[in-house]
Design an enzyme around this catalytic site. Sequence first.
Site, PDB file in Angstrom:
ATOM      1  CG  HIS A   1      -5.613  -2.312  -0.201  1.00  0.00           C
ATOM      2  ND1 HIS A   1      -4.638  -2.284  -1.182  1.00  0.00           N
ATOM      3  CD2 HIS A   1      -5.141  -1.540   0.820  1.00  0.00           C
ATOM      4  CE1 HIS A   1      -3.629  -1.515  -0.778  1.00  0.00           C
ATOM      5  NE2 HIS A   1      -3.915  -1.058   0.426  1.00  0.00           N
ATOM      6  CG  ASP A   2      -6.554  -4.312   5.032  1.00  0.00           C
ATOM      7  OD1 ASP A   2      -5.675  -3.534   4.620  1.00  0.00           O
ATOM      8  OD2 ASP A   2      -7.287  -4.056   6.002  1.00  0.00           O
TER       9      ASP A   2
ATOM     10  CG  ASP B   1      -6.045  -3.902  -3.884  1.00  0.00           C
ATOM     11  OD1 ASP B   1      -6.872  -2.983  -3.685  1.00  0.00           O
ATOM     12  OD2 ASP B   1      -4.826  -3.785  -3.650  1.00  0.00           O
TER      13      ASP B   1
ATOM     14  CB  SER C   1      -0.951  -0.035   1.207  1.00  0.00           C
ATOM     15  OG  SER C   1      -1.957   0.935   1.092  1.00  0.00           O
TER      16      SER C   1
ATOM     17  NE  ARG D   1      -8.756   1.853  10.457  1.00  0.00           N
ATOM     18  CZ  ARG D   1      -7.629   1.434   9.909  1.00  0.00           C
ATOM     19  NH1 ARG D   1      -7.016   2.198   9.010  1.00  0.00           N
ATOM     20  NH2 ARG D   1      -7.107   0.287  10.252  1.00  0.00           N
TER      21      ARG D   1
END
Length: 388
Positions: free
Chosen positions: A363-364, A330, A164, A233
């Site tokens: 993405h994580d 992602d 990232s 967040r």
Amino acid sequence: MSEYIEQNQTGGSVGIVAKQFFTFAEPPDLLNLESKSSIGPVIIAYETCGTLNPEKSNVILVLHALSGDSHVAGYYDPKDTKPGWWDIMVGPGKGIDTDKYFVICSNIIGSCAGSTGPSSINPETDKEYGTLFPHITVGDMVETQKALIDHLKIKSILSLIGGSVGGMQVLEWCVRYPDMVKSAIPLATTTKHSALAIAFNEVARQAIMADPNWNQGHYYSGKKPDMGLAIARMIGHITYLSDESMRLKFGRKLQNRSALSFEFGAEFQVESYLQHQGNKFIERFDANSFLYITKAADYFDLAGQYGSGSLVNAFSKCKSKFLVVSYTSDWLYPTYQSKEMVKAMKKSNMDVSFCEIDAQWGHDAFLLPNDRLDNLIRGFLRSASNET
């Protein structure tokens, strides 16, 4: 990619680690930033794992993402229940084997986990910088890391690894200091933000700045903009997941109830989950740091800065061997962006391997256990070490 695949090993823990601090840019020798501002003194928090060999040729620099820190692996105390953020990857016998490599991870400038950032004391006012903190870039992050590496008297880096925003730092390092970097692994990253990525970051920033407690960034002596940061967040966390992962994990399941309440509360499990993530985040992160780091990520444009708009020109400066990794689910930094990167590298006659990992977690995914990534990194590092 079969050249880098080998049998996986579970590995162990690096054990107890300690946060260390390096201070530089003492006045009048301030750190000059790309924004044309300057700052000093600068403190960089960092941690190390493994043993540096006599030749200092086994160094791996791990670069963290937006809300990460220097605590990459191990524990601060035997009573800790949660290890470093990439403990699944860093340790004896793991993908980044600390029996072989000396691992360094530092907290980026602008953050709030020990390194100088908006919540640090401004020596000119004896109060927190707040929004008097100068704007930073990914290049500025790399400059402070280079200062740390010089302080440790390390002349070359065997490999840079980051995902990232950490992957952006990997790319910046390779272009800015090509003679120092032997190999690099950018994970789930991009050479520049898309309009979509910038848009999500801007909405998150606006959520913080719209909080009545933000006070133009000077909130440290009073109430903090917790609601705005929690919403920011929540917005960011949505981009880290995927449609499939949210469908499998939550679907339309209700939270602690069997029927709709017809109230504006967290009725669905996904709502409760996002609120929980937001509330956890405000306990460990600074709202101003979120503003500065997301803006730095939006500013990042490798081709624009180093190649007059051409990625091929930008990568022509690199001398590193690359392993580029993306993930099928992602959608924040989709695979097409990694393929553009790889195509430009190949046109620059670079040694580059590419792997798209099939993963449903978005993405994580690079932060989650994955045997394929573990094996890829282990094999790539072994190859880079043998070549060195």
